[in-house]
Scaffold this motif. Sequence first.
Motif, PDB file in Angstrom:
ATOM      1  N   ARG A  11       0.913  -0.967   0.034  1.00  0.00           N
ATOM      2  CA  ARG A  11      -0.065  -0.019  -0.204  1.00  0.00           C
ATOM      3  C   ARG A  11       0.805   1.148   0.116  1.00  0.00           C
ATOM      4  O   ARG A  11       0.604   2.176  -0.623  1.00  0.00           O
ATOM      5  CB  ARG A  11      -0.918  -0.030   1.321  1.00  0.00           C
ATOM      6  N   ALA A  14       1.899   1.656  -3.475  1.00  0.00           N
ATOM      7  CA  ALA A  14       0.986   2.049  -4.521  1.00  0.00           C
ATOM      8  C   ALA A  14       0.695   3.531  -4.175  1.00  0.00           C
ATOM      9  O   ALA A  14       0.517   4.356  -5.018  1.00  0.00           O
ATOM     10  CB  ALA A  14      -0.067   1.334  -4.235  1.00  0.00           C
ATOM     11  N   GLU A  17       3.426   5.580  -5.881  1.00  0.00           N
ATOM     12  CA  GLU A  17       3.275   5.661  -7.291  1.00  0.00           C
ATOM     13  C   GLU A  17       2.154   6.693  -7.693  1.00  0.00           C
ATOM     14  O   GLU A  17       2.413   7.224  -8.639  1.00  0.00           O
ATOM     15  CB  GLU A  17       2.899   4.254  -7.662  1.00  0.00           C
TER      16      GLU A  17
END
Length: 176
Positions: A11, A14, A17
């Motif tokens: 997480r 992510a 990103e």
Amino acid sequence: MSRFNERFFTRLDAAAERTGVPAVARGQARRRHLRWVPIVALAVASAGMIIGLVRVERVNAGYALIMLGFAIAVLLPIFGPLKPWGSAERVDEFDRALRARAMLAGFAAVSMAAFAGIWLVVGLGIIGDWPRLAILDQLRSLGFYLITLHSAVPTLHASWATRPVAEDDEIGEVCS
């Protein structure tokens, strides 16, 4: 490593990103059409320049506004629609032509603002009988205003001259 740690780190990756910073580091920055951000940067910097010219005793407040616009404008070439020179990104004829037109618009804006700004500062300095330090402060403000124009106008021109293209994954969802 526990499953909790794996999910947690996944997480975090992510979330990182989504910020776009890792893509910039890899040289795969997502180019965005920044239509309103350059206008905000130019409006703030222009307001600062006007405040400094109208009220000479408020030149430092105007300079602070110019620096705020400058801080916004410096980030525009990184995330804007123009691909930088000498980068690893693929550049085709359209990108080259867009970059050339945007840079010419930016250079024209900077040239006109420099010509008008220098004569305006000199003329107001003579009419208002400004001390030498006030004129130097105005020229300092004008210099950063011109750098703000140089950073913001090409992004603004390129953002309004082209239409944003939908992302590849959005196209796939529309077609299916």
